[in-house]
Write a protein that holds these residues in place. Structure first.
Motif, mmCIF file in Angstrom:
data_model
loop_
_atom_site.group_PDB
_atom_site.id
_atom_site.type_symbol
_atom_site.label_atom_id
_atom_site.label_comp_id
_atom_site.label_asym_id
_atom_site.label_seq_id
_atom_site.Cartn_x
_atom_site.Cartn_y
_atom_site.Cartn_z
ATOM 1 N N HIS A 157 0.678 -1.094 0.166
ATOM 2 C CA HIS A 157 0.028 -0.024 0.137
ATOM 3 C C HIS A 157 0.867 1.243 0.002
ATOM 4 O O HIS A 157 1.430 1.493 0.890
ATOM 5 C CB HIS A 157 -0.802 -0.016 1.324
ATOM 6 C CG HIS A 157 -1.930 1.007 1.077
ATOM 7 N ND1 HIS A 157 -1.582 2.571 1.483
ATOM 8 C CD2 HIS A 157 -3.284 1.066 1.277
ATOM 9 C CE1 HIS A 157 -2.699 3.134 1.372
ATOM 10 N NE2 HIS A 157 -3.852 2.150 1.345
ATOM 11 N N ASN A 158 0.969 1.889 -0.985
ATOM 12 C CA ASN A 158 1.479 3.176 -1.204
ATOM 13 C C ASN A 158 3.039 3.329 -0.649
ATOM 14 O O ASN A 158 3.201 4.453 0.021
ATOM 15 C CB ASN A 158 0.692 4.369 -0.239
ATOM 16 C CG ASN A 158 0.833 5.660 -0.850
ATOM 17 O OD1 ASN A 158 1.297 5.841 -2.068
ATOM 18 N ND2 ASN A 158 0.736 6.535 0.009
ATOM 19 N N ASN A 159 3.687 2.556 -1.070
ATOM 20 C CA ASN A 159 5.079 2.381 -0.726
ATOM 21 C C ASN A 159 6.065 2.206 -1.968
ATOM 22 O O ASN A 159 7.026 1.405 -1.787
ATOM 23 C CB ASN A 159 5.418 1.691 0.438
ATOM 24 C CG ASN A 159 6.365 2.337 1.321
ATOM 25 O OD1 ASN A 159 7.127 3.031 1.302
ATOM 26 N ND2 ASN A 159 6.170 1.673 2.807
ATOM 27 N N PRO A 188 -0.180 -4.347 8.407
ATOM 28 C CA PRO A 188 0.133 -2.962 8.254
ATOM 29 C C PRO A 188 0.558 -2.501 6.382
ATOM 30 O O PRO A 188 0.127 -1.777 6.084
ATOM 31 C CB PRO A 188 1.491 -2.679 8.970
ATOM 32 C CG PRO A 188 1.124 -3.646 9.842
ATOM 33 C CD PRO A 188 0.718 -4.756 9.278
ATOM 34 N N ALA A 189 1.162 -3.415 5.996
ATOM 35 C CA ALA A 189 1.555 -3.316 4.414
ATOM 36 C C ALA A 189 0.555 -3.018 3.648
ATOM 37 O O ALA A 189 0.618 -2.521 2.610
ATOM 38 C CB ALA A 189 2.470 -4.646 3.931
ATOM 39 N N HIS A 190 -0.666 -3.457 3.891
ATOM 40 C CA HIS A 190 -1.781 -3.329 3.249
ATOM 41 C C HIS A 190 -3.039 -2.398 3.775
ATOM 42 O O HIS A 190 -3.937 -2.492 2.979
ATOM 43 C CB HIS A 190 -2.665 -4.683 2.764
ATOM 44 C CG HIS A 190 -1.843 -5.556 2.419
ATOM 45 N ND1 HIS A 190 -1.309 -5.663 1.127
ATOM 46 C CD2 HIS A 190 -0.892 -6.918 2.884
ATOM 47 C CE1 HIS A 190 -0.458 -6.653 0.664
ATOM 48 N NE2 HIS A 190 -0.321 -7.599 1.825
ATOM 49 N N GLN A 191 -2.708 -1.876 4.710
ATOM 50 C CA GLN A 191 -3.530 -0.774 5.195
ATOM 51 C C GLN A 191 -2.919 0.608 5.196
ATOM 52 O O GLN A 191 -1.765 0.867 4.930
ATOM 53 C CB GLN A 191 -3.811 -1.044 6.648
ATOM 54 C CG GLN A 191 -4.454 -2.321 7.089
ATOM 55 C CD GLN A 191 -5.955 -2.013 6.850
ATOM 56 O OE1 GLN A 191 -6.449 -1.358 7.246
ATOM 57 N NE2 GLN A 191 -6.477 -3.052 6.050
ATOM 58 N N LEU A 211 12.283 -7.407 4.753
ATOM 59 C CA LEU A 211 10.893 -8.043 4.686
ATOM 60 C C LEU A 211 9.814 -7.070 4.135
ATOM 61 O O LEU A 211 8.900 -7.388 3.723
ATOM 62 C CB LEU A 211 10.599 -8.243 6.092
ATOM 63 C CG LEU A 211 11.058 -9.621 6.986
ATOM 64 C CD1 LEU A 211 10.592 -9.758 8.396
ATOM 65 C CD2 LEU A 211 10.524 -10.869 5.864
ATOM 66 N N LEU A 212 10.233 -5.739 4.132
ATOM 67 C CA LEU A 212 9.151 -4.565 3.462
ATOM 68 C C LEU A 212 8.670 -5.088 2.252
ATOM 69 O O LEU A 212 7.667 -4.664 1.590
ATOM 70 C CB LEU A 212 10.084 -3.285 3.368
ATOM 71 C CG LEU A 212 9.587 -2.175 2.415
ATOM 72 C CD1 LEU A 212 8.175 -1.704 3.335
ATOM 73 C CD2 LEU A 212 10.244 -1.088 2.011
ATOM 74 N N VAL A 217 14.501 -13.061 1.833
ATOM 75 C CA VAL A 217 14.089 -12.554 3.323
ATOM 76 C C VAL A 217 14.514 -13.594 4.342
ATOM 77 O O VAL A 217 14.436 -14.494 4.369
ATOM 78 C CB VAL A 217 12.682 -11.970 3.302
ATOM 79 C CG1 VAL A 217 12.252 -10.910 2.240
ATOM 80 C CG2 VAL A 217 11.727 -12.876 3.125
ATOM 81 N N LYS A 218 14.511 -12.808 5.444
ATOM 82 C CA LYS A 218 14.809 -13.714 6.608
ATOM 83 C C LYS A 218 13.804 -14.589 6.958
ATOM 84 O O LYS A 218 12.498 -14.133 6.626
ATOM 85 C CB LYS A 218 15.116 -12.868 7.862
ATOM 86 C CG LYS A 218 16.110 -11.974 7.832
ATOM 87 C CD LYS A 218 16.668 -11.046 9.037
ATOM 88 C CE LYS A 218 18.048 -10.363 8.951
ATOM 89 N NZ LYS A 218 18.246 -9.494 10.254
#
Length: 703
Positions: A486-488, A699-702, A684-685, A572-573
């Motif tokens: 989301h927006n990143n 959080p990544a999708h909100q 992980l981002l 990613v880890k």
């Protein structure tokens, strides 16, 4: 059946040439008989009618049909005795029946019955794409198309196994020989002629199916793990400045490159809503509360879904629909409201989300709109997958879903292009049916539909290596449809560009070495330099006796090792996500290489293999940048770099019964087994998959 119309039984494989007049049947029958050192059955009607014309100057009429049929059957039975494994029949009673129907609008019941019951292992339907040749007995050329369709329909109506032959004499013969050889092989393995035709139409070879059955019966050899890939031991560790530097290198070099983003997006989102589907099937609204159901079934995911209901990007659309459809919605009890929300979400009469592809579902809520993964991938094109203001985006989709993708892209593409200052070309492809695998029952026998047809299943995402092989670009980014944020996009772009920078930098060096090998004789020092490059930069294990070989041997090894497609994979880890991870593995020949390995490929009953698996520090988020061209700017044939002895055996339910099937080695593991491989740790981002609908609450999708 009348005795004079009865076929002689035999184990000889009988091939019938079938089609309108002047379509090359006689020529092909002669050619095939010569090739297989056997006999062929000529057309009895030709000599019969020529004699009638010569004696009486009369042409064929209805009264000739049965005599021709009797003569043809007798001739075929006589030739059958002389045949060597194969008999090629220039004509048969079904041809006679068709002519009787077409020219006289009548067929004697005896002829009709015999024509329907006569059996051939295969019919070659000869096309009308060859020139019509005139003789005393042939009709005029007009109407060939309609007559051909009658012939074709007669084969379909009588459920005869047939394959259409087109092309000139040489190409027809070549095709026919290949088909006869494969038919023979299919019969040796217990498949019927109709089975063979089904395989042929799917472009699935008999060898392919036999190998699948062997895998299912005998199992697939497990991957031998040597050790996990870890930081500085197969996984490159970069600082933030390193990422910035590699990304800048890519930005400086990308204008001379064609870029493409490849997004696997086939299939429906059923698994994403699996726990909600179970809820609708198992919950009794009239006799149980939702809390009681949650406690009874330990349905924690349902609890999370209901608590976060208003945070989902589709909440407002479904809530609005509920209120328009249920006028008393506000008066309903809470459990009823929640139940109907799930019902509308999944019902085929309303939103039907579980049967739609993930790509078109609402994923992210913005101030002015709700975005699907398709829209997010379009925006990403502008951030990292464009050069000279142009970007190419390729989706692999199911044919039934393509129109949904096109509809969304048509509505948003112009807006995205304006905001990113990028012209985006979107293309699509389907998973090729030739990669499907045969389903078998619990006894490893081919599983069939009620009509007797074989059942096939999609061969898994490893089949997409064929789709990738059809594309033409210098650098290809691969990312799953549900891995969007989301927006990143700016932060994501840094790491994607950095991976591409590493790829291009390595590729330039590989190409320089290969051109040098072509141009001159390498010195011993240069050979040693390239050997170090292979080990240190490309993770290629050089044999212990490498130094003992001649210069020519070393150069041959180096060229073969370097001249391969390249992939740079973000890792990613490991935080417990299901899926594949990076390992050093050893193949049957003893070659050690870096691979992405799924847990299903590992023998976890072996304590040492399980220990290595459990010691893995990183996870594969499907974040790849690939180079699929060689140093001469020619595309590699990616099929040459697949490990065809790997894959998976899967258990499924079909028509209420347990079945098994072989799945191809995964796109980023076995299908890329022999690629040059570099693993890089990324934050992980960059990994934000939506495996279940509840992942949209992360959080990544909100916003």
């Amino acid at each position: 059946m009348e005795k004079n119309l009865r076929q002689q039984k035999s184990s000889v494989i009988k091939i019938a040439l079938f089609g309108p007049e002047s379509t090359g049947k006689t020529t092909l029958a002669k050619q095939l008989a010569a090739h297989y050192h056997t006999v062929w059955t000529p057309e009895f009607a030709r000599d019969y009618l020529q004699e009638k014309w010569d004696k009486e100057q009369k042409i064929c009429d209805l009264s000739d049909m049965l005599p021709i049929a009797y003569g043809q059957v007798q001739l075929e039975n006589e030739k059958l005795v002389l045949a060597n494994k194969y008999l090629f029949c220039d004509t048969n009673l079904l041809v006679t029946k068709v002519f009787s129907d077409v020219y006289y609008n009548y067929c004697d019941p005896l002829l009709q019955k015999a024509a329907q019951e006569h059996e051939y292992d295969l019919f070659f339907l000869t096309d009308i794409d060859v020139p019509w040749e005139k003789d005393d007995l042939r009709d005029k050329t007009e109407g060939r198309e309609s007559v051909f369709e009658v012939f074709k329909q007669s084969l379909i109506s009588n459920n005869k196994p047939f394959i259409r032959l087109t092309g000139d004499k040489e190409s027809r013969l070549k095709k026919a020989i290949a088909i006869v050889d494969d038919l023979t092989k299919a019969k040796e393995h217990g498949f019927s002629s109709l089975d063979f035709v089904q395989l042929y139409k799917r472009e699935i070879s008999v060898d392919q199916v036999v190998k699948q059955l062997e895998f299912i019966q005998n199992g697939i050899c497990k991957t031998k793990l040597i050790q996990p890939a870890s930081l500085n031991n197969g996984i490159l560790k970069l600082s933030k400045n390193d990422f910035i530097e590699k990304a800048a290198f890519f930005e400086e070099n990308k204008e001379s490159l064609t870029l493409l983003k490849f997004v696997p997006a086939s299939g429906a989102a059923t698994r994403m809503f699996k726990f909600l589907i179970a809820f609708l099937e198992e919950f009794d609204l009239e006799n149980e509360t939702i809390n009681a159901y949650i406690n009874r079934k330990k349905a924690s995911r349902l609890s999370i879904f209901l608590v976060g209901l208003e945070k989902f990007p589709f909440f407002e659309a479904i809530n609005s629909k509920l209120r328009s459809e249920l006028t008393n919605f506000d008066d309903l009890e809470n459990d009823y409201k929640k139940y109907y929300f799930v019902k509308f979400l999944l019902s085929s009469d309303f939103f039907d989300f579980a049967n739609k592809p993930k790509g078109i579902l609402p994923f992210h809520k913005y101030a002015s709109n709700v975005a699907s993964p398709i829209e997010e991938h379009l925006y990403e094109c502008g951030y990292y997958s464009s050069s000279n203001g142009n970007s190419n985006l390729h989706f692999t989709v199911s044919e039934a879903h393509q129109s949904h993708f096109e509809e969304i892209i048509t509505s948003i593409k112009h807006k995205v292009e304006e905001e990113t200052n990028t012209k985006i070309k979107v293309t699509y492809s389907y998973q090729n049916k030739s990669t499907d695998s045969l389903a078998v029952d619990t006894e490893n026998k081919p599983f069939r539909e009620e009509n007797g047809e074989l059942v096939f299943r999609p061969g898994g995402h490893g089949a997409l290596i064929q789709n990738l092989n059809e594309l033409n670009a210098d650098v290809i980014f691969i990312k799953n449809i549900d891995n969007v944020i989301h927006n990143n996009n700016q932060k994501i772009a840094l790491y994607k560009n950095a991976l591409a920078g590493i790829l291009v930098e390595l590729q330039q060096q590989v190409f320089n070495y290969l051109r040098l090998i072509d141009a001159t004789v390498l010195s011993q020092e240069k050979v040693q330099e390239i050997g170090v490059f292979l080990r240190k930069k490309l993770n290629v294990q050089v044999a212990d006796d490498f130094e003992k070989g001649t210069v020519d041997d070393k150069i041959a090894f180096i060229k073969e090792a370097l001249n391969r497609p390249i992939r740079v994979c973000g890792m990613v880890k490991n935080e417990g996500e299901p899926g594949g991870g990076p390992f050093w593995v050893q193949n049957k020949e003893g070659r050690i290489s870096l691979q992405i390995v799924e847990s299903a490929q590992i023998n976890l009953s072996d304590k040492e293999q399980k220990r290595i698996h459990n010691a893995a520090t990183h996870f594969n988020p499907v974040d790849l940048v690939c180079g699929i061209k060689n140093y001469k700017n020619e595309k590699f044939n990616l099929a040459q770099f697949v490990d065809h002895n790997s894959g998976f055996i899967v258990d499924k339910i079909c028509m209420g019964q347990n079945i098994k099937a072989y799945e191809l080695p995964g796109l980023w593991n076995g299908a890329m087994d022999n690629w040059l491989t570099v693993f890089v740790e990324v934050p992980l981002l960059t990994f934000n998959p939506v495996k279940t609908v509840n992942d949209l609450l992360k959080p990544a999708h909100q916003s």
